[in-house]
Design a protein around this motif. Structure first.
Motif, short mmCIF file in Angstrom:
data_model
loop_
_atom_site.label_atom_id
_atom_site.label_comp_id
_atom_site.label_asym_id
_atom_site.label_seq_id
_atom_site.Cartn_x
_atom_site.Cartn_y
_atom_site.Cartn_z
N VAL A 1 -8.40 -6.59 -4.22
CA VAL A 1 -7.72 -5.51 -4.91
C VAL A 1 -7.16 -4.53 -3.88
CG1 VAL A 1 -8.04 -3.60 -6.53
CG2 VAL A 1 -9.26 -5.74 -6.88
N ALA A 2 -5.94 -4.05 -4.13
CA ALA A 2 -5.38 -2.98 -3.32
C ALA A 2 -5.90 -1.66 -3.89
CB ALA A 2 -3.85 -3.02 -3.35
N TRP A 3 -7.02 -1.20 -3.35
CA TRP A 3 -7.70 -0.01 -3.89
C TRP A 3 -6.84 1.23 -3.75
CZ3 TRP A 3 -11.28 -1.28 -7.02
CH2 TRP A 3 -12.02 -2.44 -6.81
N GLU A 4 -5.95 1.23 -2.78
CA GLU A 4 -5.06 2.38 -2.60
C GLU A 4 -4.17 2.58 -3.83
OE1 GLU A 4 -6.18 0.79 1.41
OE2 GLU A 4 -5.46 -0.10 -0.44
N LYS A 5 -3.70 1.48 -4.41
CA LYS A 5 -2.85 1.58 -5.61
C LYS A 5 -3.64 2.18 -6.77
CE LYS A 5 0.70 -1.88 -5.08
NZ LYS A 5 1.33 -3.05 -5.66
N MET A 6 -4.86 1.75 -6.95
CA MET A 6 -5.69 2.27 -8.04
C MET A 6 -6.02 3.74 -7.78
SD MET A 6 -9.31 0.89 -9.50
CE MET A 6 -8.69 -0.75 -9.74
N TYR A 7 -6.24 4.09 -6.54
CA TYR A 7 -6.60 5.46 -6.18
C TYR A 7 -5.48 6.42 -6.52
CZ TYR A 7 -8.22 9.30 -3.20
OH TYR A 7 -8.63 10.52 -2.72
N ILE B 1 0.85 -1.19 0.00
CA ILE B 1 0.00 0.00 0.00
C ILE B 1 0.88 1.24 0.00
CG2 ILE B 1 -1.74 1.27 1.28
CD1 ILE B 1 -2.62 -1.46 2.44
N PRO B 2 0.72 2.13 -0.96
CA PRO B 2 1.55 3.34 -0.99
C PRO B 2 1.19 4.26 0.18
CG PRO B 2 -0.16 3.45 -2.66
CD PRO B 2 -0.24 2.09 -2.04
N PRO B 3 2.12 5.13 0.56
CA PRO B 3 1.79 6.07 1.64
C PRO B 3 0.68 7.02 1.21
CG PRO B 3 3.92 6.59 0.67
CD PRO B 3 3.46 5.31 0.05
N LEU B 4 -0.20 7.29 2.13
CA LEU B 4 -1.35 8.15 1.84
C LEU B 4 -1.00 9.61 2.07
CD1 LEU B 4 -4.09 6.07 3.68
CD2 LEU B 4 -3.62 6.10 1.26
N PRO B 5 -1.53 10.51 1.24
CA PRO B 5 -1.31 11.93 1.51
C PRO B 5 -2.07 12.35 2.77
CG PRO B 5 -2.78 11.64 -0.36
CD PRO B 5 -2.30 10.28 0.03
N LYS B 6 -1.73 13.52 3.28
CA LYS B 6 -2.32 13.97 4.54
C LYS B 6 -3.81 14.25 4.42
CE LYS B 6 2.03 15.64 6.20
NZ LYS B 6 2.90 16.72 6.46
N PRO C 1 -12.38 7.97 -8.66
CA PRO C 1 -10.99 7.58 -8.92
C PRO C 1 -10.82 6.10 -9.25
CG PRO C 1 -11.36 7.87 -6.58
CD PRO C 1 -12.61 8.31 -7.26
N PHE C 2 -11.83 5.29 -9.04
CA PHE C 2 -11.71 3.85 -9.28
C PHE C 2 -12.25 3.43 -10.64
CE2 PHE C 2 -12.44 4.59 -4.72
CZ PHE C 2 -11.17 4.25 -4.27
N MET D 1 -8.80 1.04 2.22
CA MET D 1 -9.66 1.96 1.48
C MET D 1 -10.88 1.21 0.96
SD MET D 1 -8.55 4.53 -1.58
CE MET D 1 -7.62 5.63 -0.55
N ARG D 2 -12.02 1.86 0.99
CA ARG D 2 -13.33 1.37 0.56
C ARG D 2 -13.96 0.38 1.53
NH1 ARG D 2 -13.69 0.37 -5.80
NH2 ARG D 2 -15.67 1.40 -5.52
N ALA D 3 -13.36 0.19 2.70
CA ALA D 3 -13.94 -0.69 3.71
C ALA D 3 -14.82 0.13 4.64
CB ALA D 3 -12.85 -1.39 4.51
N ARG D 4 -15.79 -0.56 5.24
CA ARG D 4 -16.69 0.10 6.19
C ARG D 4 -17.15 -0.94 7.20
NH1 ARG D 4 -22.61 1.91 6.26
NH2 ARG D 4 -22.51 3.70 7.64
#
Length: 195
Positions: A181-187, A19-24, A162-163, A40-43
């Motif tokens: 899927v690693a949604w963070e990568k796609m985001y 998972i890439p680092p997330l922006p602030k 973004p997806f 990401m996308r979990a609830r």
């Protein structure tokens, strides 16, 4: 069926390295109920008492959440329900016989009422299937569609979705792949790497 529950142990170090680092502007949430780090996308579903990956909704008819692992099967379930309802409508209609007088109503009242009830259920099934196919074609979930203004990664996003990778790729990813899927990568792919 497991809709894609986030494991209580959390994400492994290997998965976290992917998972890439997330922006602030986008904060990784820690669930206030499960105390797990949500991808990401979990609830969190309050009915199931679990966090669900790519959460769509909790369905009272199947008594389960609809998430990343079982959403394609849920769409197939809606399609099968629609086919069964259309078949039942055909059978009920073929059983009705009409006469010139009002006597036919006395003999067909229960069949007519069941036909009307099945027609209502058919309209509901058509609307549900059409709405889910639309959301699938856009690679969005019911939760994201209804609550976009409350979801941090969508609220601060410059693009509408973004997806979304186009109709064909969205449908292929949804119906023909069976891995998480690693949604963070796609985001973040759209920001760094134009495809």
């Amino acid at each position: 069926m497991d809709p894609g529950f986030v494991p209580q142990a959390g994400v492994s170090e290997e998965q976290e390295a992917m998972i890439p680092p997330l922006p602030k502007t986008v904060q990784v949430r820690r669930c206030g109920y499960c105390m797990v780090k949500q991808p990401m996308r979990a609830r969190h579903c309050r009915v199931c008492q679990h966090c669900v990956r790519r959460f769509d909704h909790h369905c009272p008819w199947i008594e389960n959440c609809v998430g990343e692992k079982n959403h394609p099967l849920f769409v197939a379930y809606l399609a099968v329900q629609l086919v069964v309802l259309l078949w039942a409508l055909h059978i009920a209609w073929s059983g009705l016989y009409f006469e010139g007088s009002w006597k036919w109503l006395k003999h067909n009242i229960f069949l007519l009422l069941s036909f009307v009830l099945m027609a209502i259920f058919t309209v509901v099934a058509v609307l549900l299937l059409a709405s889910h196919l639309y959301l699938v074609s856009c690679n969005t979930t019911t939760w994201e569609f209804m609550s976009r203004h409350r979801i941090s990664y969508l609220r601060h996003c410059e693009t509408e979705n973004p997806f979304d990778q186009g109709l064909v790729r969205n449908l292929w990813r949804f119906f023909c792949t069976c891995h998480l899927v690693a949604w963070e990568k796609m985001y973040f792919q759209e920001d760094s790497d134009p495809v």
